[in-house]
Design an enzyme around this catalytic site. Structure first.
Site, mmCIF file in Angstrom:
data_model
loop_
_atom_site.group_PDB
_atom_site.id
_atom_site.type_symbol
_atom_site.label_atom_id
_atom_site.label_comp_id
_atom_site.label_asym_id
_atom_site.label_seq_id
_atom_site.Cartn_x
_atom_site.Cartn_y
_atom_site.Cartn_z
ATOM 1 N N ARG A 77 0.844 -1.188 0.000
ATOM 2 C CA ARG A 77 0.000 0.000 0.000
ATOM 3 C C ARG A 77 0.885 1.245 0.000
ATOM 4 O O ARG A 77 1.701 1.415 0.903
ATOM 5 C CB ARG A 77 -0.911 -0.002 1.232
ATOM 6 N N HIS A 121 -3.411 10.870 0.837
ATOM 7 C CA HIS A 121 -2.817 10.597 2.145
ATOM 8 C C HIS A 121 -2.208 11.914 2.659
ATOM 9 O O HIS A 121 -1.008 11.994 2.940
ATOM 10 C CB HIS A 121 -1.795 9.475 2.049
ATOM 11 N N GLU A 166 -7.654 8.112 6.482
ATOM 12 C CA GLU A 166 -7.900 8.704 7.799
ATOM 13 C C GLU A 166 -8.561 10.081 7.730
ATOM 14 O O GLU A 166 -7.949 11.099 8.110
ATOM 15 C CB GLU A 166 -6.585 8.756 8.601
ATOM 16 N N ASN A 294 -7.615 1.431 9.960
ATOM 17 C CA ASN A 294 -6.331 1.737 10.575
ATOM 18 C C ASN A 294 -6.527 1.749 12.087
ATOM 19 O O ASN A 294 -7.281 2.579 12.606
ATOM 20 C CB ASN A 294 -5.820 3.108 10.129
ATOM 21 N N TYR A 296 -4.517 1.483 15.899
ATOM 22 C CA TYR A 296 -3.261 1.478 16.658
ATOM 23 C C TYR A 296 -3.444 1.320 18.161
ATOM 24 O O TYR A 296 -2.647 0.685 18.826
ATOM 25 C CB TYR A 296 -2.493 2.793 16.425
ATOM 26 N N GLU A 353 -3.725 -0.357 8.128
ATOM 27 C CA GLU A 353 -2.599 0.044 8.986
ATOM 28 C C GLU A 353 -2.773 -0.561 10.371
ATOM 29 O O GLU A 353 -3.852 -0.499 10.953
ATOM 30 C CB GLU A 353 -2.534 1.575 9.177
#
Ligand code: JJW
Length: 448
Positions: A77, A121, A166, A294, A296, A353
């Site tokens: 990606r 992005h 995002e 994504n 985290y 991600e």
């Protein structure tokens, strides 16, 4: 032994983004983006770092693709720098910029690696920012035109597309909290931008369908899990809203064709208005082929009286943290995936991600980043649990292939499977690289 095994058709990958790795910021006819402006503004990025050189992947992409090939990933990606293609966002195409991405994509395909392309992005052409950026609906149209150009140009070569990465970061983090480019602090502006980003996504999908492009298209929202500090209703509500900013606000319009009422009410209470034009919601809710997630971190959250947009404070109850001080919270990964399935159904999901910041350095030619391996193991264990619960996971891409420019944190925060020496630009495979390679080869790992 405690074996975590994945289906044979699971796709494995790694991710990067243009401004974070390419460098060559003033080469090949590239126009300036809002990240050039922001990173060159004193005080915005830690240590005054910028993406002028980054990992120099603009010149070193062949070396990087060789490393990917050896790693054994199915999918890579990457993102396209809009201002390499259209230096001022619209108008004449810059052939040199286009050629760079052809070179990258051709090399990937030759090496049996599927390209997954992110169109936005965060590096908006500065020329568009000068006309209001994402606050201006003309930017939405410009994005659709740029996207359409890319779909046609790379038709048959790139079969996996992500419109917007995002959107929460590109709206609220960048235009309300002011932490990312362009660095505004205006709740109304941020909210309008969130709508325009969703609209840009929808318009690109509309063009994609109209062209009948072969392949799949989706977007990649980022999510956090928030666990209420107590059973008090105000803590529960604050966490619901806190997650609402990430999840419902960016999912309901796409999957239900409307904004979530509890959030709309919240914005109204804060004096923030949403201007929706006729047809916007239909455009935004075009069916898509997958959603990229994504993830985290997660936190414990508590209500905090605040006149501003956010009324949640995070409470440190002692979770282990990465070197970016983010909690390690794999349980939240499982929960957030189940929440998405419960609310929006079994849409195909790529984890676009997931990864960890650890700043381990090279010692005697190796990088002993055991903590990154543990982080990935824990999150893959949660991922497998979600799959066993019926979540429709198609693939997993770790952030990141390489250490790179981590936005407001500059080069101080490392996420890569591959270490980059930012003085010499030398690449060194970390222990996590070798672990990931083995896991991909086997399709399973031992949790012990
Ligand atoms: C900052 C939260 C207050 C990137 C942030 C919240 C408030 C001090 C990683 N994802 O580099 C940063 N990333 O480009 C995309 N995701 O502030 C890819 N989210 O802090 C990665 C979130 C993030 C953030 C960073």
């Amino acid at each position: 032994m405690a074996i975590i095994e994945f289906p044979k058709d699971m796709k494995w990958g790694a991710a990067t983004a243009s401004y974070q790795i390419e460098g060559a910021a003033f080469e090949g006819g590239r126009g300036p983006s809002i990240w050039d402006t922001f990173s060159h503004t004193p005080g915005k990025v830690l240590n005054g770092d910028n993406g002028d050189v980054a990992c120099d992947s603009y010149h070193r992409y062949e070396e990087d693709i060789k490393l990917m090939k050896e790693l054994g990933i199915d999918v890579y990606r990457f993102s396209v720098s809009w201002s390499r293609i259209f230096p001022t966002g619209t108008g004449e195409v810059n052939k040199e910029g286009l050629q760079y991405y052809h070179n990258v994509v051709d090399a990937l395909v030759e090496n049996g690696i599927e390209p997954m392309c992110t169109l936005y992005h965060w590096d908006l052409p500065q020329a568009l920012q000068d006309k209001g950026g994402w606050n201006n609906r003309e930017t939405v149209e410009a994005f659709a035109n740029y996207s359409e150009y890319m779909f046609k140009e790379f038709s048959g070569k790139i079969k996996s597309w992500i419109t917007i990465n995002e959107p929460w970061c590109a709206s609220f983090l960048s235009n309300f909290m002011g932490i990312h480019a362009p660095g505004n602090q205006d709740p109304q502006l941020a909210t309008t931008i969130s709508h325009h980003l969703l609209l840009a996504h929808g318009k690109a999908v509309t063009r994609f369908r109209a062209l009948g492009v072969e392949g799949e298209i989706g977007y990649a929202p980022n999510l956090e899990w928030l666990e209420p500090f107590s059973s008090k209703q105000e803590d529960i509500d604050a966490c619901d809203r806190g997650m609402g900013f990430f999840i419902e606000w960016f999912f309901d319009p796409v999957f239900k064709g409307s904004y979530p009422e509890f959030m709309v009410n919240w914005f109204e209470k804060k004096g923030v208005m949403l201007t929706i034009e006729d047809g916007d919601m239909e455009t935004i809710s075009q069916p898509i082929d997958f959603v990229g997630i994504n993830y985290y971190t997660g936190s414990v959250g508590r209500y905090k009286k605040d006149e501003d947009l956010f009324d949640l404070e995070k409470v440190d109850i002692g979770y282990e943290k990465t070197d970016l001080n983010w909690n390690i919270y794999p349980e939240g990964f499982f929960k957030v995936l189940l929440k998405i399935k419960d609310q929006y159904g079994s849409i195909p999901i790529y984890i676009t991600e997931n990864g960890a910041c650890y700043n381990d350095e090279v010692e005697n030619g190796s990088v002993k980043d055991q903590r990154r391996i543990e982080y990935i193991k824990q999150h893959l264990t949660s991922l497998k649990r979600s799959m066993d619960s019926g979540v429709n996971i198609k693939g997993y891409l770790t952030w990141s292939l390489l250490d790179n420019f981590e936005w407001a944190e500059g080069y101080d925060k490392r996420f890569g499977l591959i270490h980059v020496n930012f003085n010499t630009l030398e690449r060194t495979k970390k222990d996590s690289y070798y672990w990931y390679k083995q896991m991909i080869g086997n399709g399973w790992f031992d949790k012990e």
